[in-house]
Design a protein around this motif. Structure first.
Motif, PDB file in Angstrom:
ATOM      1  N   HIS A  74       0.863  -0.676   0.461  1.00  6.59           N
ATOM      2  CA  HIS A  74      -0.015  -0.130  -0.093  1.00  6.59           C
ATOM      3  C   HIS A  74       0.707   1.025  -0.459  1.00  6.59           C
ATOM      4  CE1 HIS A  74      -3.217   2.367   0.598  1.00  6.59           C
ATOM      5  NE2 HIS A  74      -2.973   2.813   1.626  1.00  6.59           N
ATOM      6  N   HIS A  75       2.213   1.292   1.123  1.00  3.09           N
ATOM      7  CA  HIS A  75       2.699   2.450   0.652  1.00  3.09           C
ATOM      8  C   HIS A  75       4.092   2.484  -0.637  1.00  3.09           C
ATOM      9  CE1 HIS A  75       1.953   3.840   4.916  1.00  3.09           C
ATOM     10  NE2 HIS A  75       1.950   2.312   5.165  1.00  3.09           N
ATOM     11  N   HIS A  76       4.211   1.458  -1.150  1.00  2.00           N
ATOM     12  CA  HIS A  76       4.925   1.420  -2.817  1.00  2.00           C
ATOM     13  C   HIS A  76       3.909   2.131  -3.274  1.00  2.00           C
ATOM     14  CE1 HIS A  76       7.183   0.746  -6.042  1.00  2.00           C
ATOM     15  NE2 HIS A  76       5.916  -0.125  -6.695  1.00  2.00           N
ATOM     16  N   ARG A  77       2.361   1.915  -3.582  1.00  4.20           N
ATOM     17  CA  ARG A  77       1.395   2.603  -4.347  1.00  4.20           C
ATOM     18  C   ARG A  77       1.432   3.173  -4.347  1.00  4.20           C
ATOM     19  NH1 ARG A  77      -3.634   3.773  -4.480  1.00  4.20           N
ATOM     20  NH2 ARG A  77      -3.704   2.421  -2.327  1.00  4.20           N
ATOM     21  N   LEU A  78       0.961   4.152  -2.875  1.00  5.40           N
ATOM     22  CA  LEU A  78       1.326   5.257  -2.436  1.00  5.40           C
ATOM     23  C   LEU A  78       2.483   6.312  -3.056  1.00  5.40           C
ATOM     24  CD1 LEU A  78      -0.418   5.627   1.210  1.00  5.40           C
ATOM     25  CD2 LEU A  78      -1.849   6.428  -1.380  1.00  5.40           C
ATOM     26  N   ALA A  79       3.337   5.703  -2.890  1.00  4.91           N
ATOM     27  CA  ALA A  79       4.850   6.318  -3.489  1.00  4.91           C
ATOM     28  C   ALA A  79       5.216   6.361  -5.298  1.00  4.91           C
ATOM     29  CB  ALA A  79       5.415   5.871  -2.758  1.00  4.91           C
ATOM     30  N   VAL A  80       4.651   5.835  -5.223  1.00  9.65           N
ATOM     31  CA  VAL A  80       4.244   5.970  -7.460  1.00  9.65           C
ATOM     32  C   VAL A  80       3.209   6.905  -7.209  1.00  9.65           C
ATOM     33  CG1 VAL A  80       3.740   4.569  -9.343  1.00  9.65           C
ATOM     34  CG2 VAL A  80       5.255   3.033  -7.163  1.00  9.65           C
ATOM     35  N   THR A  81       2.126   6.719  -6.830  1.00  7.51           N
ATOM     36  CA  THR A  81       1.269   7.910  -7.472  1.00  7.51           C
ATOM     37  C   THR A  81       1.661   9.139  -6.952  1.00  7.51           C
ATOM     38  OG1 THR A  81      -0.288   6.165  -6.903  1.00  7.51           O
ATOM     39  CG2 THR A  81      -1.294   8.577  -7.109  1.00  7.51           C
ATOM     40  N   LYS A 130       0.734  10.871   1.014  1.00  5.15           N
ATOM     41  CA  LYS A 130      -0.367  10.785   2.549  1.00  5.15           C
ATOM     42  C   LYS A 130      -2.041  10.484   2.424  1.00  5.15           C
ATOM     43  CE  LYS A 130       3.780  11.742   4.940  1.00  5.15           C
ATOM     44  NZ  LYS A 130       4.447  11.166   5.148  1.00  5.15           N
ATOM     45  N   GLN A 131      -2.603  10.353   1.151  1.00  4.17           N
ATOM     46  CA  GLN A 131      -2.776  10.405   0.990  1.00  4.17           C
ATOM     47  C   GLN A 131      -4.068   9.738  -0.235  1.00  4.17           C
ATOM     48  OE1 GLN A 131      -5.830  12.585   1.873  1.00  4.17           O
ATOM     49  NE2 GLN A 131      -7.592  11.340   1.547  1.00  4.17           N
TER      50      GLN A 131
END
Length: 95
Positions: free
Chosen positions: A16-23, A59-60
């Motif tokens: 989940h954190h990886h996906r947030l970072a990529v986005t 963060k969102q």
């Protein structure tokens, strides 16, 4: 009955954190490539500029409606923003 958050395993949390970072990175880079400010992008998407700022900092998380609005405003696919595709520019550019 109170709502309880389901326990999340470490692998799921990391993904989940990886996906947030990529986005975050893709929204930021594409916004800059188009010469838009956070405020201008937010106006195009009909959302508060603070949401764009939070997304760009990882963060969102995005609701489907906001994800679709960002993809439309940035002229990319939602799969590209989510990191599911390496390319996703609708206008054929590679910036």
């Amino acid at each position: 009955m109170a709502f309880r958050k389901r326990p999340v395993n470490a692998e799921h949390e990391q993904a989940h954190h990886h996906r947030l970072a990529v986005t975050a990175q893709r929204v930021l880079l594409r916004r800059r490539a188009l010469g838009l400010t956070q405020k201008a992008l937010a106006e195009r998407c009909d959302m508060p500029y603070q949401i764009v700022s939070l997304v760009e900092r990882g963060k969102q998380d995005l609701y489907v409606r906001r994800l679709a609005a960002l993809a439309e405003a940035l002229d990319v696919t939602t799969d590209y923003l989510l990191g599911r595709a390496l390319e996703g520019y609708k206008d054929g550019s590679d910036s």
